[in-house]
Motif scaffolding. Structure first.
Motif, short mmCIF file in Angstrom:
data_model
loop_
_atom_site.label_atom_id
_atom_site.label_comp_id
_atom_site.label_asym_id
_atom_site.label_seq_id
_atom_site.Cartn_x
_atom_site.Cartn_y
_atom_site.Cartn_z
N VAL A 174 -4.11 -24.08 55.49
CA VAL A 174 -3.12 -23.03 55.73
C VAL A 174 -3.52 -21.79 54.94
O VAL A 174 -3.93 -21.88 53.78
CB VAL A 174 -1.72 -23.50 55.34
CG1 VAL A 174 -0.70 -22.37 55.53
CG2 VAL A 174 -1.30 -24.72 56.15
N GLY A 175 -3.41 -20.62 55.56
CA GLY A 175 -3.70 -19.37 54.87
C GLY A 175 -5.03 -18.76 55.23
O GLY A 175 -5.29 -17.62 54.87
N ARG A 176 -5.87 -19.47 55.96
CA ARG A 176 -7.16 -18.93 56.38
C ARG A 176 -7.07 -18.54 57.86
O ARG A 176 -6.62 -19.31 58.69
CB ARG A 176 -8.26 -19.97 56.18
CG ARG A 176 -9.65 -19.48 56.60
CD ARG A 176 -10.67 -20.59 56.45
NE ARG A 176 -10.75 -21.06 55.06
CZ ARG A 176 -11.43 -22.14 54.71
NH1 ARG A 176 -12.06 -22.87 55.62
NH2 ARG A 176 -11.47 -22.49 53.43
N TYR A 177 -7.52 -17.32 58.17
CA TYR A 177 -7.47 -16.86 59.56
C TYR A 177 -8.39 -17.68 60.45
O TYR A 177 -9.58 -17.81 60.17
CB TYR A 177 -7.87 -15.38 59.65
CG TYR A 177 -7.96 -14.88 61.08
CD1 TYR A 177 -6.81 -14.54 61.79
CD2 TYR A 177 -9.19 -14.76 61.71
CE1 TYR A 177 -6.88 -14.10 63.10
CE2 TYR A 177 -9.27 -14.30 63.03
CZ TYR A 177 -8.11 -13.98 63.71
OH TYR A 177 -8.18 -13.54 65.01
N HIS A 192 -2.14 -16.40 62.91
CA HIS A 192 -3.26 -17.35 63.09
C HIS A 192 -3.82 -17.82 61.75
O HIS A 192 -5.02 -17.95 61.57
CB HIS A 192 -4.38 -16.71 63.92
CG HIS A 192 -4.01 -16.46 65.34
ND1 HIS A 192 -3.68 -17.44 66.23
CD2 HIS A 192 -3.91 -15.28 66.04
CE1 HIS A 192 -3.40 -16.92 67.42
NE2 HIS A 192 -3.52 -15.60 67.31
N THR A 193 -2.92 -18.10 60.83
CA THR A 193 -3.34 -18.65 59.53
C THR A 193 -2.72 -20.02 59.30
O THR A 193 -2.59 -20.46 58.16
CB THR A 193 -2.97 -17.69 58.38
OG1 THR A 193 -1.55 -17.44 58.41
CG2 THR A 193 -3.72 -16.37 58.49
N VAL A 212 3.53 -25.15 57.24
CA VAL A 212 3.21 -24.09 58.21
C VAL A 212 4.48 -23.31 58.53
O VAL A 212 5.48 -23.88 58.95
CB VAL A 212 2.60 -24.69 59.49
CG1 VAL A 212 2.41 -23.60 60.54
CG2 VAL A 212 1.27 -25.37 59.18
N THR A 213 4.42 -22.00 58.36
CA THR A 213 5.57 -21.14 58.61
C THR A 213 5.40 -20.36 59.92
O THR A 213 4.31 -20.33 60.50
CB THR A 213 5.75 -20.14 57.46
OG1 THR A 213 4.60 -19.27 57.44
CG2 THR A 213 5.90 -20.85 56.13
N LEU A 214 6.47 -19.71 60.34
CA LEU A 214 6.38 -18.85 61.51
C LEU A 214 5.40 -17.71 61.26
O LEU A 214 4.66 -17.30 62.16
CB LEU A 214 7.75 -18.29 61.87
CG LEU A 214 8.85 -19.31 62.20
CD1 LEU A 214 10.11 -18.59 62.66
CD2 LEU A 214 8.39 -20.32 63.22
N ARG A 251 -2.64 -8.18 56.08
CA ARG A 251 -2.98 -8.85 54.82
C ARG A 251 -2.90 -10.37 54.91
O ARG A 251 -3.78 -11.05 54.35
CB ARG A 251 -2.08 -8.32 53.70
CG ARG A 251 -2.41 -6.88 53.29
CD ARG A 251 -1.41 -6.36 52.29
NE ARG A 251 -0.06 -6.29 52.86
CZ ARG A 251 1.01 -5.88 52.19
NH1 ARG A 251 0.90 -5.51 50.92
NH2 ARG A 251 2.20 -5.83 52.78
N PRO A 252 -1.90 -10.96 55.58
CA PRO A 252 -1.91 -12.43 55.66
C PRO A 252 -3.17 -13.00 56.30
O PRO A 252 -3.61 -14.10 55.93
CB PRO A 252 -0.66 -12.74 56.50
CG PRO A 252 0.25 -11.58 56.25
CD PRO A 252 -0.66 -10.40 56.14
N ALA A 253 -3.75 -12.28 57.25
CA ALA A 253 -4.98 -12.74 57.91
C ALA A 253 -6.22 -12.14 57.25
O ALA A 253 -7.33 -12.27 57.79
CB ALA A 253 -4.94 -12.37 59.39
N ASN A 254 -6.04 -11.47 56.11
CA ASN A 254 -7.16 -10.85 55.39
C ASN A 254 -7.92 -9.85 56.24
O ASN A 254 -9.14 -9.76 56.16
CB ASN A 254 -8.11 -11.93 54.85
CG ASN A 254 -7.45 -12.79 53.79
OD1 ASN A 254 -6.85 -12.26 52.86
ND2 ASN A 254 -7.55 -14.09 53.93
N GLY A 255 -7.20 -9.12 57.09
CA GLY A 255 -7.80 -7.97 57.76
C GLY A 255 -7.91 -7.96 59.26
O GLY A 255 -7.65 -6.94 59.89
#
Length: 358
Positions: free
Chosen positions: A164-167, A127-128, A119-121, A276-280
């Motif tokens: 990790v990676g999913r909003y 919130h991913t 998990v990164t900053l 983009r990291p939260a897919n929108g």
């Protein structure tokens, strides 16, 4: 489809809070904001509602219902997150933090080993992270418990995290960011936000209450769904996820300064607004809402015991609006229609101006 609003339920002896989480959708309003705002009282059953529109040349305060004023201090809930995200991004400009830092580098031992490494900053900000929301833990505590957000977060982190990676909106993310700020600077996130944002912008009505249960004057009253006065409450359960106190003028000034580039250099401002990291649905402590007229506004909402507030501003920060009600009890069904109607009425006007004179 409207995103769900995250709610944070804790024992009534401290507070019962709900922290707002996401953008809403709706149809354009053919009427001006002055005609939409009273519907928060008549249809949403709020005791009172207020709204402040601002542009470089004009502003207008509107109110519906008794006992609500332009100068009132009120609890702003999850709008706290935009302040926290701004501080984190300022620290990245100074090289003291990097968005791809693993949380475990700054808070060793707090997360399970694998989560602390993965998990990164950036994941916290967007919130991913997959980390469980401490709101779910708080809602199960004993009615007599006095639990701070940090204690509830530790309980939440004992649960199995999601991918990790999913909003997935989680208040835990921003409490952890508050701890990261404290670890890196040696000062609390509240002290850093005051030094970096509140003082430079002269936000005289904005503060982080800590353990202070009373609202500073001037203020009106706040009510829960049963009509009980909840003006005084223990805000420690909200912490860096939602303890902020502010005013209509201050929130407009903050978001206008943020979007116009006064608080962040251009590269960091682009990161703030990158969904983009939260897919929108979410940037970093801020989210977009596309209006029926094609304009996209940026801001956040806050849902805390006795208060709901929403701020939105254009991408250049030149036109901003904040509205609030003095209860947390307006049904989601009413907000799902009235909030986008207010925003459309404000930002989709043909003349592109706010109503009224300065």
């Amino acid at each position: 489809m409207p995103l769900p609003r995250a709610r944070l339920a804790v024992p009534l002896v401290t507070a019962l809070l709900g922290l707002g989480a996401g953008p809403l959708s709706g149809e354009p309003s053919p009427t001006p904001p002055s005609a939409v705002l009273p519907r928060l009282v008549s249809e949403g059953h709020a005791p009172a509602a207020a709204m402040l529109s601002a542009s470089p040349t004009a502003s207008r305060f509107q109110a519906a219902g008794p006992g609500i004023r332009r100068a009132d201090r009120f609890r702003a809930g999850s709008i706290t997150k935009t302040f926290v995200a701004t501080v984190v991004l300022q620290l990245t400009t100074e090289g003291r933090l990097h968005l791809d830092d693993p949380v475990g580098r700054h808070l060793p031992g707090l997360l399970p080993h694998e989560a602390g490494r993965r998990v990164t900053l950036r994941a916290l900000l967007t919130h991913t992270s997959g980390l469980p929301d401490y709101a779910d833990v708080s809602s199960r505590l004993s009615p007599t418990a006095r639990t701070t957000a940090r204690e509830a977060v530790r309980r939440a982190l004992a649960r199995t995290p999601g991918p990790v990676g999913r909003y997935a909106y989680s208040n835990t993310n921003y409490v952890l960011l508050g701890l990261v700020i404290e670890q890196v600077t040696g000062r609390t996130y509240a002290a850093e936000a005051s030094r970096r944002i509140i003082s430079p912008l002269r936000l005289g009505g904005t503060s982080f209450p800590g353990a202070r249960t009373a609202l500073p004057p001037p203020h009106g009253r706040a009510y829960d769904a049963a009509g009980r006065d909840v003006t005084a409450l223990d805000p420690r359960t909200a912490d860096a996820a939602g303890e902020l106190i502010s005013t209509l003028d201050d929130l407009n000034r903050f978001y206008a300064a943020l979007l116009s580039g006064r608080l962040l250099p251009a590269p960091q401002l682009r990161q703030l607004l990158d969904t983009r990291p939260a897919n929108g649905p979410y940037g970093m402590g801020i989210y977009p809402h596309r209006l029926p007229c094609g304009t996209t506004v940026w801001g956040h909402n806050g849902h805390i015991k006795g208060s709901y507030v929403r701020t939105a501003t254009t991408g250049d920060g030149r036109r901003t609006v904040t509205f609030r009600v003095n209860t947390d009890a307006v049904p989601d069904s009413a907000l799902d229609s009235l909030e986008p109607a207010l925003l459309a009425a404000e930002f989709c006007r043909a003349d592109g101006a706010t109503e009224g004179a300065p």
